[in-house]
Design a protein around this motif. Structure first.
Motif, PDB file in Angstrom:
ATOM      1  N   UNK A 289     -33.852  10.356  -9.576  1.00  0.00           N
ATOM      2  CA  UNK A 289     -33.958  10.868 -10.850  1.00  0.00           C
ATOM      3  C   UNK A 289     -33.315  12.042 -11.243  1.00  0.00           C
ATOM      4  N   UNK A 290     -33.225  13.160 -10.271  1.00  0.00           N
ATOM      5  CA  UNK A 290     -32.265  14.209 -10.337  1.00  0.00           C
ATOM      6  C   UNK A 290     -30.850  14.037 -10.482  1.00  0.00           C
ATOM      7  N   UNK A 291     -30.449  12.989  -9.525  1.00  0.00           N
ATOM      8  CA  UNK A 291     -29.063  12.697  -9.694  1.00  0.00           C
ATOM      9  C   UNK A 291     -28.683  12.038 -10.902  1.00  0.00           C
ATOM     10  N   UNK A 292     -29.721  10.865 -11.454  1.00  0.00           N
ATOM     11  CA  UNK A 292     -29.264  10.466 -12.600  1.00  0.00           C
ATOM     12  C   UNK A 292     -29.263  11.434 -13.729  1.00  0.00           C
ATOM     13  N   UNK A 293     -30.148  12.276 -13.863  1.00  0.00           N
ATOM     14  CA  UNK A 293     -30.259  13.283 -14.937  1.00  0.00           C
ATOM     15  C   UNK A 293     -28.961  14.178 -14.569  1.00  0.00           C
ATOM     16  N   UNK A 294     -28.864  14.636 -13.602  1.00  0.00           N
ATOM     17  CA  UNK A 294     -27.817  15.567 -13.472  1.00  0.00           C
ATOM     18  C   UNK A 294     -26.271  15.091 -13.349  1.00  0.00           C
ATOM     19  N   UNK A 295     -26.329  13.861 -12.841  1.00  0.00           N
ATOM     20  CA  UNK A 295     -24.798  13.364 -12.564  1.00  0.00           C
ATOM     21  C   UNK A 295     -24.358  12.489 -13.251  1.00  0.00           C
ATOM     22  N   UNK A 296     -25.224  11.752 -14.236  1.00  0.00           N
ATOM     23  CA  UNK A 296     -24.741  10.658 -14.921  1.00  0.00           C
ATOM     24  C   UNK A 296     -23.569  11.123 -16.058  1.00  0.00           C
ATOM     25  N   UNK A 297     -22.724  10.690 -16.353  1.00  0.00           N
ATOM     26  CA  UNK A 297     -21.719  10.969 -17.352  1.00  0.00           C
ATOM     27  C   UNK A 297     -22.261  10.386 -18.703  1.00  0.00           C
ATOM     28  N   UNK A 298     -23.449   9.477 -18.884  1.00  0.00           N
ATOM     29  CA  UNK A 298     -23.715   8.744 -19.920  1.00  0.00           C
ATOM     30  C   UNK A 298     -25.174   9.357 -20.349  1.00  0.00           C
ATOM     31  N   UNK A 299     -25.600   9.401 -21.693  1.00  0.00           N
ATOM     32  CA  UNK A 299     -26.808   9.954 -21.844  1.00  0.00           C
ATOM     33  C   UNK A 299     -27.863   8.993 -21.206  1.00  0.00           C
ATOM     34  N   UNK A 300     -29.049   9.538 -20.620  1.00  0.00           N
ATOM     35  CA  UNK A 300     -29.843   8.934 -20.070  1.00  0.00           C
ATOM     36  C   UNK A 300     -31.278   9.016 -20.741  1.00  0.00           C
ATOM     37  N   UNK A 301     -31.748   7.821 -21.557  1.00  0.00           N
ATOM     38  CA  UNK A 301     -32.999   7.743 -22.187  1.00  0.00           C
ATOM     39  C   UNK A 301     -34.095   7.061 -21.487  1.00  0.00           C
ATOM     40  N   UNK A 302     -35.170   7.863 -21.272  1.00  0.00           N
ATOM     41  CA  UNK A 302     -36.224   7.472 -20.257  1.00  0.00           C
ATOM     42  C   UNK A 302     -37.297   7.207 -21.251  1.00  0.00           C
ATOM     43  N   UNK A 303     -37.681   5.854 -20.990  1.00  0.00           N
ATOM     44  CA  UNK A 303     -39.114   5.714 -21.748  1.00  0.00           C
ATOM     45  C   UNK A 303     -40.052   5.858 -20.726  1.00  0.00           C
ATOM     46  N   UNK A 304     -41.184   6.175 -21.392  1.00  0.00           N
ATOM     47  CA  UNK A 304     -42.437   6.626 -20.694  1.00  0.00           C
ATOM     48  C   UNK A 304     -43.568   5.397 -20.590  1.00  0.00           C
ATOM     49  N   UNK A 305     -44.054   5.268 -19.413  1.00  0.00           N
ATOM     50  CA  UNK A 305     -45.061   4.178 -19.158  1.00  0.00           C
ATOM     51  C   UNK A 305     -46.253   4.292 -20.078  1.00  0.00           C
ATOM     52  N   UNK A 306     -46.660   5.497 -20.383  1.00  0.00           N
ATOM     53  CA  UNK A 306     -48.051   5.647 -20.984  1.00  0.00           C
ATOM     54  C   UNK A 306     -47.728   6.222 -22.382  1.00  0.00           C
ATOM     55  N   UNK A 307     -46.399   6.617 -22.948  1.00  0.00           N
ATOM     56  CA  UNK A 307     -46.289   7.202 -24.107  1.00  0.00           C
ATOM     57  C   UNK A 307     -44.905   6.769 -24.406  1.00  0.00           C
ATOM     58  N   UNK A 308     -44.628   5.745 -24.945  1.00  0.00           N
ATOM     59  CA  UNK A 308     -43.302   4.955 -25.098  1.00  0.00           C
ATOM     60  C   UNK A 308     -42.738   5.448 -26.573  1.00  0.00           C
ATOM     61  N   UNK A 309     -41.319   5.370 -26.747  1.00  0.00           N
ATOM     62  CA  UNK A 309     -40.763   5.783 -27.558  1.00  0.00           C
ATOM     63  C   UNK A 309     -40.653   4.419 -28.648  1.00  0.00           C
TER      64      UNK A 309
END
Length: 321
Positions: free
Chosen positions: A129-149
């Motif tokens: 997760x830290x690699x994805x959030x901190x190194x991704x050149x694209x925005x990361x949209x994280x859907x929650x299991x119990x509180x979805x968007x």
């Protein structure tokens, strides 16, 4: 804005909760969707097993076949009808392969769920997760299991919160947030709220500034943050937000602990503007000035990312060369 959307899946129903959201955004902007499943053989068999290592190729082939069959089933899902959809199966370290795909396939947005099988849980709480959030050149949209968007007709009165620190780098999160809000919310019910936290200073330090510099430093910082957000919101409401049909509001709050204050604000523990907030998503950049620059180092960012219950949109501004 989102031409190519990447949806990483691990075979679980929980991970598949990202699909309706990704499909809705893709349908709104005529985007292509890439479904992927990463096969990590060593996570399955263990790198220390000599017997398993000898069977690595055979095990990988079996897992890749299963992954491809799984993605083919997802490919035929109703949510993806009439969408430009492709599937990709890769073998290797999950985070490394996803980051390579983002760069190679010109991904504009990653949509994923924060929990799934064991490995997927680690994406949100561990190194992946830290690699994805901190190194991704694209925005990361994280859907929650119990509180979805929510999105589309289910979205209702949609309100997003963007945490800013006053820097141009942190503002990189604004454009993707506005586009996600425009895609998910109903017309005239889409709001993006800009939030800036002013760190509360110790009384002794405030008094030193007042005595030496004849300046109420706490009030100065609060006024500076207020002016910044007021000007930024007015510009957005005239330009980008107005074009997308999104309303931008703002507020400044003060707290001794930045992470706690952000979480308290977005989850409704403290009145924001004219009443308790009911945000559907928290957006932030992992690098910026002062406070947000430290978020990426783990002090504030990890606490915000791992402790809020809200779906997240995280943008990592490109590194300066």
């Amino acid at each position: 804005m989102f031409k190519r959307i990447l949806v990483p899946l691990d075979g679980s129903a929980r991970a598949e909760q990202a699909l309706p959201l990704a499909a809705h955004i893709a349908r709104t902007y005529n985007s292509a969707i890439i479904l992927t499943r990463i096969v990590d053989v060593f996570e399955t068999v263990g790198a220390s097993s000599i017997q398993a290592a000898a069977l690595t190729n055979e095990i990988r082939e079996i897992q890749e076949k299963e992954a491809r069959e799984y993605l083919q089933r997802i490919y035929g899902a109703r949510e993806l009808e009439r969408l430009d959809t492709a599937i990709e199966v890769h073998a290797g370290d999950v985070a490394t392969m996803l980051l390579e795909m983002i760069g190679r396939d010109a991904i504009d947005l990653v949509v994923m769920t924060s929990h799934g099988y064991t490995g997927y849980k680690q994406w949100m709480l561990g190194s992946v997760a830290q690699k994805m959030v901190h190194d991704s050149t694209a925005p990361v949209l994280i859907q929650r299991e119990n509180y979805s968007l929510p999105c589309g007709t289910a979205s209702g009165d949609l309100k997003f919160c963007v945490a800013l620190d006053g820097s141009e780098m942190a503002e990189r999160v604004l454009r993707p947030t506005l586009y996600v809000a425009a895609a998910c919310g109903n017309v005239r019910q889409r709001e993006v709220h800009l939030l800036r936290i002013v760190k509360a200073m110790e009384a002794e330090r405030i008094e030193i500034f007042r005595r030496i510099h004849k300046l109420d430093i706490q009030q100065f910082l609060y006024d500076e943050a207020t002016s910044y957000l007021k000007e930024l919101s007015e510009r957005l409401n005239r330009e980008a937000a107005a074009q997308l049909g999104v309303r931008v509001t703002w507020s400044v709050s003060m707290g001794s602990d930045i992470a706690q204050t952000i979480i308290r604000e977005v989850e409704g523990g403290v009145p924001v503007m004219q009443g308790p907030s009911a945000y559907a998503l928290l957006a932030l950049a992992t690098h910026g000035r002062s406070g947000i620059a430290r978020w990426a180092a783990g002090s504030v960012a990890e606490r915000v990312l791992n402790n809020t219950k809200l779906p997240l949109l995280v943008v990592h501004p490109p590194k300066k060369r």
